[in-house]
Enzyme design. Sequence first.
Site, PDB file in Angstrom:
ATOM      1  N   ILE A   1       0.848  -1.191   0.000  1.00 50.23           N
ATOM      2  CA  ILE A   1       0.000   0.000   0.000  1.00 50.23           C
ATOM      3  C   ILE A   1       0.879   1.235   0.000  1.00 50.23           C
ATOM      4  CG2 ILE A   1      -1.815   1.269   1.214  1.00 50.23           C
ATOM      5  CD1 ILE A   1      -2.570  -1.411   2.546  1.00 50.23           C
TER       6      ILE A   1
ATOM      7  N   GLY B   1       8.949   4.102   1.775  1.00 52.29           N
ATOM      8  CA  GLY B   1       8.122   3.691   2.905  1.00 52.29           C
ATOM      9  C   GLY B   1       6.674   3.437   2.547  1.00 52.29           C
ATOM     10  N   SER B   2       5.860   3.051   3.496  1.00 55.51           N
ATOM     11  CA  SER B   2       4.426   2.859   3.388  1.00 55.51           C
ATOM     12  C   SER B   2       3.982   1.720   4.281  1.00 55.51           C
ATOM     13  CB  SER B   2       3.984   2.612   1.942  1.00 55.51           C
ATOM     14  OG  SER B   2       2.594   2.783   1.876  1.00 55.51           O
ATOM     15  N   ARG B   3       3.229   0.743   3.713  1.00 50.93           N
ATOM     16  CA  ARG B   3       2.629  -0.272   4.562  1.00 50.93           C
ATOM     17  C   ARG B   3       2.414  -1.561   3.763  1.00 50.93           C
ATOM     18  NH1 ARG B   3      -3.325   0.925   6.967  1.00 50.93           N
ATOM     19  NH2 ARG B   3      -4.165  -1.155   6.682  1.00 50.93           N
TER      20      ARG B   3
END
Length: 223
Positions: free
Chosen positions: A158, A188-190
């Site tokens: 995501i 970055g993120s998830r």
Amino acid sequence: MRLHREGKTIMITTGLVLLALNLLAYFYLFSDNSTAIVLLAIVSLILFLLVVQFFRIPTRPLTTGETQVIAPADGKVVVIEETVESEYFKDRRRQVSIFMSPLNVHVNRNPITGVVKYFKYFPGKYLVAWHPKSSTENERTTVVVQAASGTEILFRQIAGAVARRIIWYVKEGQPVKQGDEFGFIKFGSRVDLFLPLDAEIKVNIGDVTRGGVTVVAELPEKE
């Protein structure tokens, strides 16, 4: 440690821009101000090192196990809950979400060994990664891998407010190996994992994970 191929263009471009800026400052802007030149050089070096660290791949022994689900990313566990996965399974699953900050390693690794049964890319928004709607409205990919036992694990990259480019290296029908790279999220993120309800979760909220190393869950052995 080595550097990821996805960062090659960004690192070269950043280095050239900072070099040009420093040369301009040295010959034209601050030619009579050595303090300013030194400060600019220090700031430029720090900025360049920050960009380089985004693309680092540390050398580490990877964890493998037929019944173990390994963390697909470095980061912090921010969600552990039972929820309905509505895209592929369309039933209740155990969700574990790992938030990746800009300082984390950004390589994404296969949590299990198996065959890719489903893959889909979704363009979308760039809400902050911890926003409740980020998993359904942000740019994302969904990958489902089926293990030899028949168990299927879904994992989802995501994008966030900073991470605006998702890279993937898998396709439907492809065999994948636990710990190998399946993708990369720039800056970055998830990553979300959707596990069977009978999976035993081995992490807690707030735990720090290491991609390819940390055991996120243990699957029951199939008889």
